[in-house]
Design a protein around this motif. Structure first.
Motif, PDB file in Angstrom:
ATOM      1  N   SER A  75     -35.299  24.847 -27.497  1.00 35.29           N
ATOM      2  CA  SER A  75     -36.384  24.285 -28.307  1.00 35.29           C
ATOM      3  C   SER A  75     -37.245  25.395 -28.909  1.00 35.29           C
ATOM      4  CB  SER A  75     -37.254  23.366 -27.462  1.00 35.29           C
ATOM      5  OG  SER A  75     -36.515  22.265 -27.014  1.00 35.29           O
ATOM      6  N   GLN A  76     -37.517  26.432 -28.125  1.00 31.16           N
ATOM      7  CA  GLN A  76     -38.331  27.541 -28.624  1.00 31.16           C
ATOM      8  C   GLN A  76     -37.604  28.313 -29.723  1.00 31.16           C
ATOM      9  OE1 GLN A  76     -40.015  29.976 -25.517  1.00 31.16           O
ATOM     10  NE2 GLN A  76     -40.613  28.177 -24.326  1.00 31.16           N
ATOM     11  N   VAL A  77     -36.293  28.503 -29.570  1.00 35.29           N
ATOM     12  CA  VAL A  77     -35.512  29.171 -30.611  1.00 35.29           C
ATOM     13  C   VAL A  77     -35.550  28.341 -31.887  1.00 35.29           C
ATOM     14  CG1 VAL A  77     -33.172  29.823 -31.324  1.00 35.29           C
ATOM     15  CG2 VAL A  77     -34.010  30.487 -29.077  1.00 35.29           C
ATOM     16  N   ALA A  78     -35.384  27.037 -31.748  1.00 37.66           N
ATOM     17  CA  ALA A  78     -35.391  26.161 -32.918  1.00 37.66           C
ATOM     18  C   ALA A  78     -36.733  26.215 -33.644  1.00 37.66           C
ATOM     19  CB  ALA A  78     -35.069  24.731 -32.501  1.00 37.66           C
ATOM     20  N   ALA A  79     -37.829  26.180 -32.890  1.00 38.92           N
ATOM     21  CA  ALA A  79     -39.156  26.229 -33.505  1.00 38.92           C
ATOM     22  C   ALA A  79     -39.377  27.552 -34.235  1.00 38.92           C
ATOM     23  CB  ALA A  79     -40.232  26.022 -32.437  1.00 38.92           C
ATOM     24  N   ALA A  80     -38.993  28.654 -33.609  1.00 35.17           N
ATOM     25  CA  ALA A  80     -39.157  29.970 -34.238  1.00 35.17           C
ATOM     26  C   ALA A  80     -38.263  30.096 -35.463  1.00 35.17           C
ATOM     27  CB  ALA A  80     -38.852  31.074 -33.232  1.00 35.17           C
ATOM     28  N   ARG A  81     -37.055  29.560 -35.369  1.00 33.21           N
ATOM     29  CA  ARG A  81     -36.108  29.612 -36.480  1.00 33.21           C
ATOM     30  C   ARG A  81     -36.643  28.835 -37.679  1.00 33.21           C
ATOM     31  NH1 ARG A  81     -33.098  25.794 -36.384  1.00 33.21           N
ATOM     32  NH2 ARG A  81     -31.953  25.390 -38.229  1.00 33.21           N
ATOM     33  N   GLU A  82     -37.160  27.653 -37.413  1.00 30.41           N
ATOM     34  CA  GLU A  82     -37.651  26.807 -38.503  1.00 30.41           C
ATOM     35  C   GLU A  82     -38.870  27.391 -39.198  1.00 30.41           C
ATOM     36  OE1 GLU A  82     -38.089  22.771 -37.134  1.00 30.41           O
ATOM     37  OE2 GLU A  82     -36.004  22.713 -36.453  1.00 30.41           O
ATOM     38  N   THR A  83     -39.709  28.099 -38.458  1.00 29.95           N
ATOM     39  CA  THR A  83     -40.892  28.703 -39.069  1.00 29.95           C
ATOM     40  C   THR A  83     -40.604  30.095 -39.622  1.00 29.95           C
ATOM     41  OG1 THR A  83     -41.657  29.638 -36.966  1.00 29.95           O
ATOM     42  CG2 THR A  83     -42.470  27.432 -37.562  1.00 29.95           C
ATOM     43  N   GLY A  84     -39.442  30.649 -39.280  1.00 28.97           N
ATOM     44  CA  GLY A  84     -39.102  31.998 -39.739  1.00 28.97           C
ATOM     45  C   GLY A  84     -39.885  33.077 -39.026  1.00 28.97           C
ATOM     46  N   ASN A  85     -40.433  32.777 -37.859  1.00 33.37           N
ATOM     47  CA  ASN A  85     -41.219  33.733 -37.079  1.00 33.37           C
ATOM     48  C   ASN A  85     -40.265  34.641 -36.304  1.00 33.37           C
ATOM     49  OD1 ASN A  85     -42.830  35.107 -35.233  1.00 33.37           O
ATOM     50  ND2 ASN A  85     -44.203  33.375 -34.940  1.00 33.37           N
ATOM     51  N   ILE A  86     -39.999  35.810 -36.853  1.00 34.89           N
ATOM     52  CA  ILE A  86     -39.016  36.728 -36.288  1.00 34.89           C
ATOM     53  C   ILE A  86     -39.423  37.201 -34.895  1.00 34.89           C
ATOM     54  CG2 ILE A  86     -37.824  38.929 -36.626  1.00 34.89           C
ATOM     55  CD1 ILE A  86     -37.016  36.731 -38.596  1.00 34.89           C
ATOM     56  N   ASN A  87     -40.712  37.493 -34.696  1.00 39.08           N
ATOM     57  CA  ASN A  87     -41.149  37.976 -33.377  1.00 39.08           C
ATOM     58  C   ASN A  87     -40.979  36.896 -32.309  1.00 39.08           C
ATOM     59  OD1 ASN A  87     -41.835  40.529 -34.334  1.00 39.08           O
ATOM     60  ND2 ASN A  87     -43.843  39.822 -34.990  1.00 39.08           N
ATOM     61  N   ALA A  88     -41.362  35.661 -32.642  1.00 40.60           N
ATOM     62  CA  ALA A  88     -41.200  34.557 -31.688  1.00 40.60           C
ATOM     63  C   ALA A  88     -39.723  34.287 -31.439  1.00 40.60           C
ATOM     64  CB  ALA A  88     -41.886  33.295 -32.212  1.00 40.60           C
ATOM     65  N   LEU A  89     -38.905  34.454 -32.469  1.00 37.86           N
ATOM     66  CA  LEU A  89     -37.469  34.239 -32.312  1.00 37.86           C
ATOM     67  C   LEU A  89     -36.882  35.246 -31.325  1.00 37.86           C
ATOM     68  CD1 LEU A  89     -34.906  32.714 -33.133  1.00 37.86           C
ATOM     69  CD2 LEU A  89     -34.618  34.399 -34.944  1.00 37.86           C
ATOM     70  N   GLY A  90     -37.302  36.492 -31.415  1.00 42.98           N
ATOM     71  CA  GLY A  90     -36.813  37.507 -30.484  1.00 42.98           C
ATOM     72  C   GLY A  90     -37.127  37.137 -29.043  1.00 42.98           C
ATOM     73  N   SER A  91     -38.355  36.690 -28.780  1.00 40.29           N
ATOM     74  CA  SER A  91     -38.745  36.276 -27.422  1.00 40.29           C
ATOM     75  C   SER A  91     -37.956  35.059 -26.966  1.00 40.29           C
ATOM     76  CB  SER A  91     -40.233  35.920 -27.383  1.00 40.29           C
ATOM     77  OG  SER A  91     -41.006  37.058 -27.418  1.00 40.29           O
ATOM     78  N   ALA A  92     -37.844  34.078 -27.855  1.00 39.34           N
ATOM     79  CA  ALA A  92     -37.118  32.851 -27.503  1.00 39.34           C
ATOM     80  C   ALA A  92     -35.641  33.141 -27.256  1.00 39.34           C
ATOM     81  CB  ALA A  92     -37.289  31.812 -28.603  1.00 39.34           C
ATOM     82  N   GLU A  93     -35.072  34.030 -28.049  1.00 42.61           N
ATOM     83  CA  GLU A  93     -33.668  34.415 -27.847  1.00 42.61           C
ATOM     84  C   GLU A  93     -33.482  35.078 -26.486  1.00 42.61           C
ATOM     85  OE1 GLU A  93     -30.498  34.447 -29.411  1.00 42.61           O
ATOM     86  OE2 GLU A  93     -31.412  32.778 -30.464  1.00 42.61           O
ATOM     87  N   ASN A  94     -34.434  35.902 -26.084  1.00 43.15           N
ATOM     88  CA  ASN A  94     -34.359  36.527 -24.754  1.00 43.15           C
ATOM     89  C   ASN A  94     -34.307  35.459 -23.668  1.00 43.15           C
ATOM     90  OD1 ASN A  94     -34.426  39.106 -25.818  1.00 43.15           O
ATOM     91  ND2 ASN A  94     -36.634  39.306 -25.581  1.00 43.15           N
TER      92      ASN A  94
END
Length: 188
Positions: A75-94
């Motif tokens: 869910s966190q990856v999806a939210a970061a992906r949809e907003t294009g927030n690269i920093n949040a995506l990195g954390s969520a991917e971890n």
């Protein structure tokens, strides 16, 4: 004669400025294309994870915490992906990669799950997507580096500031997550 020289110099400066602008636009679109490639793979993996969780639920009734960790990270990856927030995506991917690692490690204790054709298919599919994401991340980061360097170099910085070209963020994962997840090693 002086007027012609000044006019020729002005034309050269304008043509050079247009060439710089066009090159910066091309680089900006390369970054967008690289992000789009990652986004497609993330979406594909996003679609596969519920299938994996459902397959695991059939065999791993009491391992709910591990499954919840994967679902939450998804869910966190999806939210970061949809907003294009690269920093949040990195954390969520971890978090997602750690959750998948835990899930596959726990699956080791369930021979029926490991033998399931559906599980094996999903495992191979997600492993392939993980590898593709890592490859595309490298391409994206290279495109971002080129963009960021060019908009800071002289004389490009002049054109970039006039037309408001912006630096982009690198897609960075934690040091511990830089190695590919070797899922086949867990089940080999």
């Amino acid at each position: 004669m002086l007027i012609y020289t000044a006019l020729a110099a002005a034309v050269v400066v304008i043509v050079y400025g247009v060439m710089l602008y066009n090159n910066l636009v091309d680089i900006k679109h390369s970054v967008s294309q690289a992000w789009s490639n990652i986004d497609i793979l993330l979406k594909q993996r996003h679609d596969e994870l519920p299938k994996l969780v459902e397959t695991c639920k059939q065999y791993m009734g009491f391992e709910q915490e591990t499954l919840k960790q994967v679902i939450s990270a998804r869910s966190q990856v999806a939210a970061a992906r949809e907003t294009g927030n690269i920093n949040a995506l990195g954390s969520a991917e971890n978090m997602l990669r750690a959750g998948l690692g835990n899930l596959f490690a726990v699956a080791e204790d369930y021979p029926e799950l490991k033998a399931s054709e559906k599980f094996q298919h999903l495992q191979a599919r997600i492993t392939g997507l993980e590898n593709s994401i890592a490859d595309r991340r490298e391409y994206y980061n290279e495109a971002v580096k080129i963009n960021n360097v060019r908009i800071e170099q002289f004389p490009d910085v002049i054109v970039a500031s006039w037309f408001k070209f912006k630096p982009r963020d690198l897609l960075v994962f934690a040091d511990s997550e830089k190695q590919d997840v070797n899922i086949s090693k867990l089940f080999g």
